[in-house]
Design a protein around this motif. Structure first.
Motif, PDB file in Angstrom:
ATOM      1  N   PRO A 428       0.831  -1.220   0.000  1.00 29.95           N
ATOM      2  CA  PRO A 428       0.000   0.000   0.000  1.00 29.95           C
ATOM      3  C   PRO A 428       0.860   1.263   0.000  1.00 29.95           C
ATOM      4  CG  PRO A 428      -0.779  -1.570   1.643  1.00 29.95           C
ATOM      5  CD  PRO A 428       0.521  -2.105   1.143  1.00 29.95           C
ATOM      6  N   PRO A 429       0.372   2.347  -0.575  1.00 24.28           N
ATOM      7  CA  PRO A 429       1.154   3.597  -0.626  1.00 24.28           C
ATOM      8  C   PRO A 429       1.625   4.073   0.740  1.00 24.28           C
ATOM      9  CG  PRO A 429      -0.741   3.748  -2.079  1.00 24.28           C
ATOM     10  CD  PRO A 429      -0.898   2.466  -1.319  1.00 24.28           C
ATOM     11  N   ALA A 430       0.772   3.924   1.766  1.00 23.79           N
ATOM     12  CA  ALA A 430       1.174   4.393   3.093  1.00 23.79           C
ATOM     13  C   ALA A 430       2.381   3.616   3.607  1.00 23.79           C
ATOM     14  CB  ALA A 430       0.011   4.262   4.078  1.00 23.79           C
ATOM     15  N   VAL A 431       2.449   2.317   3.311  1.00 34.28           N
ATOM     16  CA  VAL A 431       3.591   1.501   3.719  1.00 34.28           C
ATOM     17  C   VAL A 431       4.845   1.935   2.969  1.00 34.28           C
ATOM     18  CG1 VAL A 431       4.548  -0.841   3.707  1.00 34.28           C
ATOM     19  CG2 VAL A 431       2.165  -0.464   4.372  1.00 34.28           C
ATOM     20  N   CYS A 432       4.710   2.155   1.658  1.00 35.60           N
ATOM     21  CA  CYS A 432       5.857   2.582   0.840  1.00 35.60           C
ATOM     22  C   CYS A 432       6.405   3.917   1.337  1.00 35.60           C
ATOM     23  CB  CYS A 432       5.447   2.696  -0.630  1.00 35.60           C
ATOM     24  SG  CYS A 432       4.839   1.157  -1.341  1.00 35.60           S
ATOM     25  N   ASN A 433       5.509   4.851   1.591  1.00 33.86           N
ATOM     26  CA  ASN A 433       5.949   6.179   2.043  1.00 33.86           C
ATOM     27  C   ASN A 433       6.606   6.116   3.413  1.00 33.86           C
ATOM     28  OD1 ASN A 433       4.974   7.365  -0.304  1.00 33.86           O
ATOM     29  ND2 ASN A 433       2.959   7.775   0.584  1.00 33.86           N
ATOM     30  N   ALA A 434       6.084   5.269   4.285  1.00 28.90           N
ATOM     31  CA  ALA A 434       6.669   5.146   5.626  1.00 28.90           C
ATOM     32  C   ALA A 434       8.075   4.564   5.557  1.00 28.90           C
ATOM     33  CB  ALA A 434       5.776   4.279   6.508  1.00 28.90           C
ATOM     34  N   ILE A 435       8.298   3.620   4.643  1.00 26.09           N
ATOM     35  CA  ILE A 435       9.636   3.056   4.468  1.00 26.09           C
ATOM     36  C   ILE A 435      10.599   4.150   4.002  1.00 26.09           C
ATOM     37  CG2 ILE A 435      11.015   1.454   3.095  1.00 26.09           C
ATOM     38  CD1 ILE A 435       8.558  -0.413   3.073  1.00 26.09           C
ATOM     39  N   ALA A 436      10.159   4.972   3.059  1.00 26.73           N
ATOM     40  CA  ALA A 436      11.013   6.051   2.540  1.00 26.73           C
ATOM     41  C   ALA A 436      11.325   7.086   3.614  1.00 26.73           C
ATOM     42  CB  ALA A 436      10.340   6.723   1.353  1.00 26.73           C
ATOM     43  N   ASP A 437      10.371   7.333   4.508  1.00 30.28           N
ATOM     44  CA  ASP A 437      10.499   8.446   5.457  1.00 30.28           C
ATOM     45  C   ASP A 437      10.995   8.043   6.836  1.00 30.28           C
ATOM     46  OD1 ASP A 437       9.578  10.166   3.525  1.00 30.28           O
ATOM     47  OD2 ASP A 437       7.505  10.191   4.247  1.00 30.28           O
ATOM     48  N   HIS A 438      11.264   6.757   7.057  1.00 33.71           N
ATOM     49  CA  HIS A 438      11.476   6.349   8.454  1.00 33.71           C
ATOM     50  C   HIS A 438      12.788   6.861   9.035  1.00 33.71           C
ATOM     51  CE1 HIS A 438      14.079   3.063   6.934  1.00 33.71           C
ATOM     52  NE2 HIS A 438      14.487   2.915   8.172  1.00 33.71           N
ATOM     53  N   TYR A 439      13.751   7.296   8.214  1.00 34.85           N
ATOM     54  CA  TYR A 439      14.973   7.905   8.746  1.00 34.85           C
ATOM     55  C   TYR A 439      14.765   9.377   9.078  1.00 34.85           C
ATOM     56  CZ  TYR A 439      17.576   3.801   7.085  1.00 34.85           C
ATOM     57  OH  TYR A 439      18.053   2.534   6.879  1.00 34.85           O
ATOM     58  N   ARG A 440      13.698   9.955   8.604  1.00 32.27           N
ATOM     59  CA  ARG A 440      13.490  11.398   8.740  1.00 32.27           C
ATOM     60  C   ARG A 440      12.797  11.735  10.052  1.00 32.27           C
ATOM     61  NH1 ARG A 440      11.837  13.321   2.579  1.00 32.27           N
ATOM     62  NH2 ARG A 440      13.975  13.759   1.970  1.00 32.27           N
ATOM     63  N   PRO A 441      12.948  13.003  10.516  1.00 33.03           N
ATOM     64  CA  PRO A 441      13.860  14.030  10.001  1.00 33.03           C
ATOM     65  C   PRO A 441      15.277  13.785  10.511  1.00 33.03           C
ATOM     66  CG  PRO A 441      12.657  14.908  11.863  1.00 33.03           C
ATOM     67  CD  PRO A 441      12.133  13.515  11.642  1.00 33.03           C
ATOM     68  N   GLN A 442      16.272  14.057   9.660  1.00 33.38           N
ATOM     69  CA  GLN A 442      17.654  13.813  10.018  1.00 33.38           C
ATOM     70  C   GLN A 442      18.390  15.081  10.430  1.00 33.38           C
ATOM     71  OE1 GLN A 442      19.863  10.705   7.867  1.00 33.38           O
ATOM     72  NE2 GLN A 442      18.182  10.664   6.410  1.00 33.38           N
ATOM     73  N   GLY A 443      17.701  16.193  10.480  1.00 37.69           N
ATOM     74  CA  GLY A 443      18.319  17.444  10.883  1.00 37.69           C
ATOM     75  C   GLY A 443      17.248  18.510  11.034  1.00 37.69           C
TER      76      GLY A 443
END
Length: 706
Positions: A428-443
């Motif tokens: 699902p899109p929400a899962v894909c986006n969460a994978i992309a964003d899980h390191y954020r925010p980095q600063g």
């Protein structure tokens, strides 16, 4: 008044160190000029950096140091003759050159002399080698017999005071008036007549000295080239970073456009950009529909025949090889789904004492599911029915791309490749986006996730890291933070504050520690980890709120254990307190609080006790209505304040406290606290204690300044 020019020419300085090196050189030289009494206009000083040189121009130095009067205290006038003669010998003066002065210990001899200032050139010859030796670099080299360190081997030193060479030796190199131009276009050597002619001489030798001018030329020419093809620059958060890198790689920027083989255009955009930007420092381009364009823009450091045709072709060949590798790795990764790669994370160590990445993924999975329920209650636009399940799914898969071939080649794409692979797998899109964003925010300037599933997974990842390292007592110390725990904590704070999450951090931290098998509320080891982690977060929150512009004393006054890490409520209390103190009621009540607290502190210390019992109304002086009125108002304010705080209405709590202003003023104006009757005195001190306790329910007023 002469101008000073100093240039240190070396082998290529890494781009990331140039600006810091120029600033450090300026700092060290100017500090020594001040010590040497050589005055200068700090606003007119200019420092420069190119890949091969650091330069500094200090205009308007004096020709000679100013004379100074030197005084030296000697022995008493009635001291033994031997002591007096020893003093005179050490100063080189006679007794006639000395003065007698009265001191608390009697008359004393003082040697007074005039020290003539030295010529500036002589002073500079002494201080400049010291300044160069003091320049600090992140990394430096030794390359010659003296053992001198510099970022890269020094090839020449140019130093002029107007048209005169300042002679000194550093790192085995003698200062001179010679410099070199562009390594390929006009190497020289070139003779510099004086500081004023230095920039123009370098310009003629194909060296743009000023980094800002190089940046502007690159920016202008890159935009012009893109517009000539009706293309658009990929102007994202890395654009300025890429521009700065190119500025630090060239002394004479030559901007050209190259082509990309169309067969690579179907690669994921981040893969193309990483191959171009991270590895080659190229500017990416987009077509009208925001799809990748078959072109890139590069910045060369030289110009060749046929409008740089050979340079363009060479860069196209290198990029083709990079993209071919990326294509191979991407195709290999398609053979397995992300879920099939989770087991391979067993072979990736998170930390020797904290297990593998697979174990971490399992913990993130559990923690993300739990956190998502709290996050959904705060993020009002939450529309996903099964958000906790999707958060758990994303938590399990978020680290799986670490074992892909593509991330192995392009480590900067961690999380991003996971997003693309998950999308290909039909997640699902929400899962894909969460994978992309899980390191954020980095600063502080990085994008902060703002949808429930992404927020929950990003929080879970950071909280798990923090809990794990505090569980094994690997905490940041001083400036050392090898596991970036401060950055992880800052990310947690931003996720909570910027999304206005009503998420008590204390509960989340306890749950994160529990995932490691610790029981913070039941066992000593777990409690120690929890206490250290809570104290760490308290300090990080204090720093964050100050950086957001909140008064440090109000932050300290409100940042208390009863907020349980609820940062939204914390900020509401700080803002309400700030508004309260800006009106007359707040300012006067603060004064009254301090008066009551000071009296209590003095009397409690004198009596060796703390006044905390209940007030006895039967002891009120019937002739002093102020006692009864104040007690009634205290009881009323206490009840209203407690109710307002329980209902999370800090403004109402402030209003309740404001009602104490007039009765407190009247009490102090008409009632003597330290009266002769011991029982009456004690009862009145108990009333002051109630004033202090009532106000302290909202904030620690003793920490408020002004």
């Amino acid at each position: 008044m002469p101008d000073l020019l100093l240039e240190v020419l070396s082998e290529e300085i890494p781009a990331r160190m140039q600006a810091g090196g120029a600033a450090e050189l300026q700092k060290q030289v100017l500090a020594r000029l001040e010590e040497a009494r050589l005055e200068f206009d700090a606003g007119a000083v200019k420092s420069f950096a190119t890949p091969r040189r650091l330069a500094l121009i200090v205009p308007g130095l004096p020709d000679v140091q100013p004379d100074i009067r030197v005084e030296r205290k000697g022995p008493r006038v009635d001291a033994p003759e031997k002591a007096i003669q020893g003093f005179l010998k050490s100063t080189g003066l006679t007794l006639a050159d000395c003065e007698q002065r009265e001191t608390p210990k009697g008359p004393v001899w003082f040697a007074v002399s005039q020290e003539k200032g030295r010529p500036a050139a002589e002073v500079l010859a002494d201080l400049l080698p010291q300044a160069l030796a003091a320049v600090s670099w992140p990394k430096s080299m030794r390359w010659e017999a003296s053992g001198t360190r510099w970022v890269r081997p020094i090839r020449s030193i140019l130093c002029l005071l107007d048209d005169t060479v300042v002679p000194f030796r550093f790192a085995g190199v003698e200062s001179d008036r010679i410099t070199l131009g562009h390594r390929f276009l006009d190497p020289g050597p070139h003779t510099i007549a004086d500081p004023a002619s230095y920039p123009a001489t370098l310009e003629a030798a194909k060296v743009m000295l000023d980094p800002e001018e190089r940046a502007q030329r690159i920016e202008d020419e890159v935009k012009a080239l893109a517009e000539s093809k009706n293309l658009f620059l990929l102007d994202d958060e890395r654009h300025l970073e890429l521009l700065d890198e190119n500025v630090g790689l060239v002394e004479w920027p030559v901007v050209r456009m190259g082509g990309i083989d169309p067969q690579f255009l179907d690669l994921p955009g981040p893969v193309q950009r990483s191959a171009m930007r991270t590895h080659q420092r190229y500017f990416g381009l987009l077509e009208v529909a925001s799809s990748p364009a078959p072109h890139f823009i590069m910045v060369a450091n030289t110009k060749t025949e046929n409008d740089c045709a050979a340079i363009i072709k060479g860069n196209e060949r290198v990029l083709h090889a990079r993209l071919a590798d990326a294509r191979f790795f991407w195709d290999q990764d398609k053979r397995q789904t992300l879920e099939e790669r989770v087991d391979a994370l067993d072979g990736v160590v998170f930390h020797a004492r904290l297990g593998s990445m697979k174990e971490k993924a399992k913990r993130i999975q559990a923690l993300a599911r739990s956190l998502c329920r709290s996050v959904e209650n705060s993020v009002h636009d939450a529309t996903i029915d099964d958000a906790p399940d999707q958060a758990a799914r994303a938590g399990l898969l978020c680290k799986a791309d670490l074992v892909t071939e593509t991330v192995g080649e392009f480590p900067d794409l961690q999380g991003i490749i996971g997003h693309w692979r998950a999308a290909d797998d039909g997640e699902p899109p929400a899962v894909c986006n969460a994978i992309a964003d899980h390191y954020r925010p980095q600063g502080p300037s990085d994008y902060c996730p703002n949808v429930p599933v992404s927020i929950a997974v990003a929080l879970a990842d950071k909280l798990d890291t923090l809990a794990g390292f505090f569980a094994i007592d690997e905490r940041p110390t001083g400036s050392k933070d090898p596991f970036a725990l401060r950055r992880a904590a800052q990310g947690v704070i931003r996720l909570i504050i910027e999304n206005k999450l009503r998420l008590p951090l204390s509960v989340a931290l306890i749950e994160a520690l529990t995932c490691y098998g610790l029981r913070p509320l039941e066992e000593p080891d777990g409690k120690a980890a929890w206490d250290n982690l809570a104290a760490f977060f308290t300090e990080r929150v204090r720093v964050d709120l100050r950086e957001r512009g909140y008064r440090h004393d109000l932050v300290d006054a409100v940042l208390r254990p009863d907020t349980e890490g609820d940062f939204v409520l914390l900020i509401e209390r700080i803002e309400a307190l700030d508004r309260f103190l800006k009106n007359d009621d707040g300012a006067n009540l603060l004064t009254a609080y301090r008066r009551a607290a000071n009296i209590l502190r003095i009397e409690e210390k004198k009596d060796g006790t703390h006044y905390k019992d209940k007030v006895d109304p039967s002891l009120f002086d019937v002739s002093k209505a102020e006692e009864r009125i104040l007690q009634e108002r205290i009881n009323d304010a206490k009840e209203k304040t407690l109710r307002a705080l329980n209902e999370e209405l800090p403004e109402e709590a402030m209003q309740a406290m404001a009602t104490l202003r007039e009765p407190v003023d009247a009490f102090f104006d008409n009632v003597t606290v330290n009266c002769d009757d011991p029982a009456l005195r004690r009862n009145r001190l108990l009333m002051l204690s109630q004033i202090r306790a009532t106000l302290d329910r909202v904030a620690d007023f003793s920490k408020i300044e002004g």
